[in-house]
Scaffold this active site. Structure first.
Site, mmCIF file in Angstrom:
data_model
loop_
_atom_site.group_PDB
_atom_site.id
_atom_site.type_symbol
_atom_site.label_atom_id
_atom_site.label_comp_id
_atom_site.label_asym_id
_atom_site.label_seq_id
_atom_site.Cartn_x
_atom_site.Cartn_y
_atom_site.Cartn_z
ATOM 1 N N CYS A 103 38.292 34.026 46.826
ATOM 2 C CA CYS A 103 39.615 34.588 46.553
ATOM 3 C C CYS A 103 39.415 36.054 46.181
ATOM 4 O O CYS A 103 38.606 36.735 46.822
ATOM 5 C CB CYS A 103 40.340 33.781 45.469
ATOM 6 S SG CYS A 103 39.447 33.628 43.922
ATOM 7 N N ARG A 104 40.074 36.531 45.175
ATOM 8 C CA ARG A 104 39.867 37.921 44.754
ATOM 9 C C ARG A 104 38.695 38.019 43.777
ATOM 10 O O ARG A 104 37.842 38.875 43.914
ATOM 11 C CB ARG A 104 41.135 38.505 44.129
ATOM 12 C CG ARG A 104 41.014 39.988 43.788
ATOM 13 C CD ARG A 104 42.304 40.600 43.306
ATOM 14 N NE ARG A 104 42.857 39.955 42.137
ATOM 15 C CZ ARG A 104 42.486 40.205 40.876
ATOM 16 N NH1 ARG A 104 41.583 41.115 40.625
ATOM 17 N NH2 ARG A 104 43.052 39.561 39.875
#
Length: 142
Positions: A103-104
């Site tokens: 994800c981030r």
């Protein structure tokens, strides 16, 4: 001694001219890596080697907007909000094929990873996020 040196030079030259003779860094990393069953977190260089050798399904669990801004080439966007605890992904129906999640920062991938292990996926790895990914991202051209 000269003969050994010449043979070494010849082999080294062939590996340079014909890369298939050489062992890549990814090959070496994967030779030394054993994917544990269940959920695990791995270093990004291991993840890069797995991606490069097509050793799993690459899944970006960020929002579609974040995905469009920049993602790892070959990734499938399945937002964490759409992953239900215990449900099989239609994009990855083989429970034995490793899932490579990001994800981030890695937080949402951890949540998604636990849901997917509960669904019966045998190998689920989280390698963090694009905020520390050093191997390049691509953008959607919309």
């Amino acid at each position: 001694m000269k003969r050994t040196f010449l043979i070494s030079c010849l082999i080294g030259g062939l590996a340079f001219m014909f890369p298939s003779f050489a062992v890549s860094n990814s090959d070496k990393l994967l030779d030394e890596y054993t994917m544990p069953a269940g959920y695990s977190e791995i270093a990004q260089n291991i993840a890069y080697a797995l991606i490069e050798k097509n050793k799993g399904v690459l899944i970006d669990v960020r929002s579609p907007e974040e995905f469009a801004e920049g993602h790892i080439e070959g990734a499938i966007n399945i937002p964490v909000e759409t992953i239900k605890d215990g449900h099989i992904l239609k994009e990855a129906p083989d429970l034995n094929k490793p899932l490579l999640l990001y994800c981030r920062t890695g937080r949402r991938a951890t949540i998604a990873g636990q849901y997917l292990v509960n669904a019966g996926y045998k190998y689920v790895v989280n390698f963090g996020g694009v905020s520390t990914w050093q191997y390049g991202l691509i953008q959607d051209n919309n």
